[in-house]
Each structure stands twice: as C-alpha cells, then as structure tokens.
Design a protein around this motif. Sequence first.
Motif, PDB file in Angstrom:
ATOM      1  N   THR A   1       0.815  -1.225   0.000  1.00  0.00           N
ATOM      2  CA  THR A   1       0.000   0.000   0.000  1.00  0.00           C
ATOM      3  C   THR A   1       0.843   1.268   0.000  1.00  0.00           C
ATOM      4  O   THR A   1       0.377   2.322  -0.462  1.00  0.00           O
TER       5      THR A   1
ATOM      6  N   THR B   1      -4.062   0.011   4.215  1.00  0.00           N
ATOM      7  CA  THR B   1      -4.612   0.963   3.243  1.00  0.00           C
ATOM      8  C   THR B   1      -4.922   2.292   3.912  1.00  0.00           C
ATOM      9  O   THR B   1      -4.621   3.360   3.363  1.00  0.00           O
ATOM     10  N   THR B   2      -5.511   2.237   5.101  1.00  0.00           N
ATOM     11  CA  THR B   2      -5.815   3.465   5.835  1.00  0.00           C
ATOM     12  C   THR B   2      -4.532   4.215   6.175  1.00  0.00           C
ATOM     13  O   THR B   2      -4.456   5.442   6.040  1.00  0.00           O
TER      14      THR B   2
ATOM     15  N   HIS C   1      -3.291   6.007   3.095  1.00  0.00           N
ATOM     16  CA  HIS C   1      -4.077   7.215   2.822  1.00  0.00           C
ATOM     17  C   HIS C   1      -3.598   8.376   3.691  1.00  0.00           C
ATOM     18  O   HIS C   1      -3.511   9.521   3.227  1.00  0.00           O
TER      19      HIS C   1
ATOM     20  N   GLN D   1      -1.790  11.938   2.500  1.00  0.00           N
ATOM     21  CA  GLN D   1      -2.228  13.270   2.910  1.00  0.00           C
ATOM     22  C   GLN D   1      -1.054  14.094   3.427  1.00  0.00           C
ATOM     23  O   GLN D   1      -0.927  15.282   3.136  1.00  0.00           O
TER      24      GLN D   1
ATOM     25  N   LEU E   1     -11.322   9.741   6.820  1.00  0.00           N
ATOM     26  CA  LEU E   1     -11.343   8.341   6.383  1.00  0.00           C
ATOM     27  C   LEU E   1     -12.406   7.561   7.137  1.00  0.00           C
ATOM     28  O   LEU E   1     -12.429   7.572   8.366  1.00  0.00           O
TER      29      LEU E   1
END
Length: 294
Positions: A23, A194-195, A198, A202, A279
């Motif tokens: 990821t 995955t989180t 993300h 950012q 999220l």
Amino acid sequence: MSKQSTILVTGVNGQVGFELTRTLQGLGRVVTLDRQSLDLSDFDNIRSVVRELRPSLIVNPAAYTAVDKAESEIDAAMRLNAGAPRILAEEAAKSGATLIHFSTDYVFDGTKDAPYVEEDAANPQNVYGESKLAGEKAIVASGCAHLILRTSWVYGRRGKNFLLTMLKLGAERPELRVVADQIGAPTWSNTIATTTAHIVAQGLASNSANWWAERSGIYHLTSAGQTSWHGFAQAIFDIAMGDEGPKLSPIASIDYPVPAKRPRNSRMSSQKLTDTFGLQMPVWEDALRLCMAD
C-alpha cells in the motif's frame, strides 16, 4: 516530508507489515526490513539502521504478538513492544522523522459499556497489553512527531490469526466451541495498511512543515460494527462453506481458559480518525468478504 523521502517499514513478514509493503508503494522510497535485516531486540542495531537510512517516516507494525506466551516471556514482550518503539521514537526525534506505530485494544480492561475513545484511561489486564501501553508512553515521551494507531482483532490471509485458525479447524472438525462473551471489531490487515497509506499520502500532499506534529497522537483504527468471536467464526464459515460448515456452539470465556486475560469489551470508536483524516472505516463483514474473495 518530500516525495523523495525514505519510508522505513519494519516487520514486513507480519500481517500488517506485508500489506504495508504494497500500500505504501509510490509514496516514496519504501525500504522494507524483516527480522534478519532489522533485529528489534537489538537496540544498537535499530540505531545504526535508522541512522544509515535516515528515513523521513518510520512505520512500525513489528511487535511481540504471542499474547498468552507473553505471560511467561515478559522480558521479550517488553523489549519488542516497549523498548524497540522507544529507540525508534528517540531516533525519530533526533532526526526530525515521523513515527507511525501500531497498538492494541488490549491496553483497555474491557469493563466499559460503550466503545472506547482515545481519552479513556488505559488499564491493561495482561502482559501483552502492558507492554504495548509502555510502548505508547515511550513514543509520546520522546517528543517525536507520531501517530499511534490502536487496532483490534487483526486477521488476514497470512500469518497466525483467527480467520486462518477457524478455516483450518472447520475443515477438520464437525463441531467447534467459540467464545461468545467478548465483543469487538475484526479488522483486516489490508484495511489497516490501506488506511495508513491514505494518511501518509495526505501528509505528502500537504505543504505544511508541521502537518505531522499538528496531528500527532493516538487514534483508534478498527472496522465499523461489532461482533463476538462466535459471530466472527459464524461469518467466516457462512462465506467459506455455507451450509457445509461445522456446527458452532457459543461458550463463555471462563469455559475457555487461557493464560492471558482478555477484555470483554474491545470495541473502539474510530471517530477521531475519521474527523482528523476524513477516512471512513469499512463495516467488518464487508471487509471480511473482500479478504476471503482475495
């Protein structure tokens, strides 16, 4: 953190570490280290590796995770779960790097009637939880920019976890007895990775030098919804085997004695993470279907 930054990932053979190696691709120079490349029980080795690589971001999913063995292997659990994060945090503080570290619902005693929030008092009931809480405190005390992501009931398609254990036992036995009085949110290792990616994206996209420092702290990262271990097992067999699955009998924790005491309530609210990073966590059943279809 610039786009050419080095991202150091520990414990890449573990459930979450394996997913993070995928990821995080494209977000920087990703350096993934296994136990042979980075021995987290050797503090001098940690220091030398971090100083050589000079990462802008350290992502540390590596941990001592044998919850029951930790009751008798206290020193080993404390060294990996408290000592190693402390050294990583100290090195991050010296170099200006950010540390993302993963923790657990087991820092709580499970007596609350509602989902735990980050401000709730920790009160671990086993050595594993104590060691993870000590790691959290050491990271905060270091003063480095950090995110501590507490998760729960982690499973995936590799390693040792409840999903793989149930699939193995379900193929061998016509009936299984599963604890039904512990409540939590099964969380897929890919959801965690995955989180995390993300969030890292950012940070890369921001033009603020203080982006990480401004968001430093503890966050809960679990799937949405709740179930018991019995309910989790039932969902696994419904997806994998349909009507051919084993018969499941619900039992109480007291009927399945283990060395380490588990919290009855492992529910944690991820609202702070949603509010801070925008999220939304998936419902646990949806994530389980995706994992098993993978």
